[in-house]
Design an enzyme around this catalytic site. Structure first.
Site, PDB file in Angstrom:
ATOM      1  N   GLY A 165      47.705  42.873  35.785  1.00  0.00           N
ATOM      2  CA  GLY A 165      47.430  43.490  34.717  1.00  0.00           C
ATOM      3  C   GLY A 165      45.892  44.511  35.549  1.00  0.00           C
ATOM      4  N   GLN A 171      37.866  48.074  34.943  1.00  0.00           N
ATOM      5  CA  GLN A 171      37.861  47.960  35.967  1.00  0.00           C
ATOM      6  C   GLN A 171      38.004  48.578  37.320  1.00  0.00           C
ATOM      7  OE1 GLN A 171      41.365  44.725  34.663  1.00  0.00           O
ATOM      8  NE2 GLN A 171      39.651  43.415  36.166  1.00  0.00           N
ATOM      9  N   CYS A 186      41.063  36.825  35.573  1.00  0.00           N
ATOM     10  CA  CYS A 186      40.587  37.998  36.293  1.00  0.00           C
ATOM     11  C   CYS A 186      40.495  38.811  37.090  1.00  0.00           C
ATOM     12  CB  CYS A 186      39.584  38.185  34.546  1.00  0.00           C
ATOM     13  SG  CYS A 186      39.210  40.526  34.559  1.00  0.00           S
ATOM     14  N   LEU A 187      40.983  40.023  37.653  1.00  0.00           N
ATOM     15  CA  LEU A 187      40.525  40.495  38.759  1.00  0.00           C
ATOM     16  C   LEU A 187      38.572  40.629  39.039  1.00  0.00           C
ATOM     17  CD1 LEU A 187      43.441  42.534  39.459  1.00  0.00           C
ATOM     18  CD2 LEU A 187      42.884  40.852  40.978  1.00  0.00           C
ATOM     19  N   HIS A 236      45.598  40.848  27.010  1.00  0.00           N
ATOM     20  CA  HIS A 236      44.656  40.137  28.686  1.00  0.00           C
ATOM     21  C   HIS A 236      43.157  41.521  28.877  1.00  0.00           C
ATOM     22  CE1 HIS A 236      42.314  38.602  32.635  1.00  0.00           C
ATOM     23  NE2 HIS A 236      41.987  39.649  32.505  1.00  0.00           N
ATOM     24  N   GLU A 237      44.578  42.348  29.149  1.00  0.00           N
ATOM     25  CA  GLU A 237      44.149  44.121  29.220  1.00  0.00           C
ATOM     26  C   GLU A 237      43.502  44.951  28.234  1.00  0.00           C
ATOM     27  OE1 GLU A 237      44.123  44.489  32.390  1.00  0.00           O
ATOM     28  OE2 GLU A 237      44.911  43.187  32.818  1.00  0.00           O
ATOM     29  N   HIS A 242      39.990  43.460  27.536  1.00  0.00           N
ATOM     30  CA  HIS A 242      39.470  44.773  28.507  1.00  0.00           C
ATOM     31  C   HIS A 242      39.026  46.239  27.727  1.00  0.00           C
ATOM     32  CE1 HIS A 242      38.989  42.355  32.011  1.00  0.00           C
ATOM     33  NE2 HIS A 242      40.052  42.569  32.338  1.00  0.00           N
TER      34      HIS A 242
END
Ligand code: CO
Length: 166
Positions: free
Chosen positions: A46, A51, A91-92, A133-134, A137
């Site tokens: 995701g 991000q 997480c990226l 999670h997304e 953000h």
């Protein structure tokens, strides 16, 4: 289509609350395409707009495990949660950091697509985790804020080993 640079933890952008989208235009479509490319390249599941430095409420989630079913959620809201799951999350924007978080087992998300049309998507397990999670953000929340524990490299190795043995 282009690969965008992923903002890393420590950058204030990741801590801001994103604004709603009201223009479903070419620019939005282009950014969503870039996000899909960026997600596939980084092998994540995701990616949220902040991000890549955009403070707007949208994200993408890969509902397959190979980038073949990427769902775009614009102005998303979780409208139903059920069950519980505890698992490893990363997480990226926080490379090489993993923690154990508690998330609902199932979620129902209401969102708009890139043309502004409303839809509801249901997800379970890992994908439910990704939607939560997304969407976090978009409110400046990182998984680490919710993690019960951040694993050391040794603990991570152990966790993965135990999981694979199950
Ligand atoms: Co993330």
């Amino acid at each position: 289509m282009a690969i965008r640079e992923i903002v890393l933890e420590g950058d204030n952008i990741l801590r801001k609350k994103c604004k709603l989208i009201d223009k479903f235009d070419e620019r939005l479509a282009m950014i969503l395409d870039d996000m899909a490319d960026t997600l596939k390249k980084s092998e994540g599941i995701g990616l949220a707009a902040p991000q890549i430095g955009i403070l707007r409420r949208y994200a993408i989630v890969d509902m397959s495990d190979n980038g073949s079913n990427i769902v775009e959620i614009i102005n998303p809201k979780i409208i139903e949660r059920s069950g519980k799951q505890e698992d490893l999350e990363g997480c990226l924007s926080c490379p090489n950091e993993y923690g154990i978080t508690l998330r609902p087992q199932k979620v129902k998300v209401k969102a708009q697509d890139r043309y502004g049309k409303e839809f509801v998507v249901e997800a379970e397990g890992l994908t439910a985790r990704a939607f939560c999670h997304e969407i976090d953000h978009l409110d400046g929340i990182l998984f680490k804020d919710k993690a019960k524990k951040i694993l050391t490299p040794e603990e991570l190795e152990e966790y993965i080993k135990n999981k694979n043995n199950k």
